[in-house]
Enzyme design. Sequence first.
Site, PDB file in Angstrom:
ATOM      1  N   TYR A   1       0.815  -1.216   0.000  1.00 38.04           N
ATOM      2  CA  TYR A   1       0.000   0.000   0.000  1.00 38.04           C
ATOM      3  C   TYR A   1       0.848   1.265   0.000  1.00 38.04           C
ATOM      4  CZ  TYR A   1      -3.678  -3.215   1.659  1.00 38.04           C
ATOM      5  OH  TYR A   1      -4.559  -4.254   1.814  1.00 38.04           O
TER       6      TYR A   1
ATOM      7  N   HIS B   1       0.647 -11.588   2.261  1.00 39.98           N
ATOM      8  CA  HIS B   1      -0.427 -10.870   1.578  1.00 39.98           C
ATOM      9  C   HIS B   1      -1.107 -11.732   0.505  1.00 39.98           C
ATOM     10  CE1 HIS B   1      -1.646  -6.485   0.433  1.00 39.98           C
ATOM     11  NE2 HIS B   1      -2.662  -7.309   0.327  1.00 39.98           N
TER      12      HIS B   1
END
Length: 265
Positions: free
Chosen positions: A37, A95
């Site tokens: 991110y 992730h």
Amino acid sequence: MPKLGLGTWRMLGEDCTRIALQALELGYRHLDTATAYDNEAAVGKALAQTDIPREQLHVTTKVWWDKLEPQAMRQSLDASRKALGDDCLDLFLIHWPGNTAQGWSLERSIETLVALREEGKARQIGVANFNVAQLTRAVVEMGAPLSVLQVEYHVLLGQQALLDFTRQRGMVLTAYTPLARGQGAETETVQRIAKKHGVLPSQVALGWVLEQDGVAAIPKSNSAVNQQSNLDALKVKLDDEDRAAIAALRKDVRIVNPDFAPVWD
């Protein structure tokens, strides 16, 4: 881990810090970020600026799928800890699973994840976007003490096999994209239920996720109004008729499905 958290995907820089602080002031105690991110430092600034004691907060971050070799995972976690200003993170996740065709070893990654927990660099560990077969290898065959599975989950996407697995193993399923980017609230069924209870359709869709045992959610919201609305979804009380109507909705709408995703169950 709090039932409701703030997802921070696509929040960057000073805006991300402001939005995170705003959420904390409203009552959020769970912030979700990731190296991918590019906002861990911004979230870290919010953690540094808030008056809320750190022990009352829960912070999750994740290592990207191209950094799953042992040394790369360690470097990723160390960089995350530095960016977040946190010696020991609450939750560290893989992730996305790696690409076995490119030589990714699930076993090496899970062994490293477990070692990082044992070394005190993360209080809890888990994975995101794993399918049942991958979870079985990690948890059942390897005995990894995973606490959380983070996956897409909402009123339009059934995840029963994953829910069954996590509940049987005492894990939490954290729902990302829990509002299906607005699609759940747009259904006639959800709108009818919202009218019946005098709440917003989005609160019905999110409330349905949050009321489930062993399930948390991390909706993304920039505005204080929407953040508060999501908090208020915790108060929504659905009845059996509502649940049956939502269960009858289509359950095959997958919003997040990149090329590198695993084969879904």
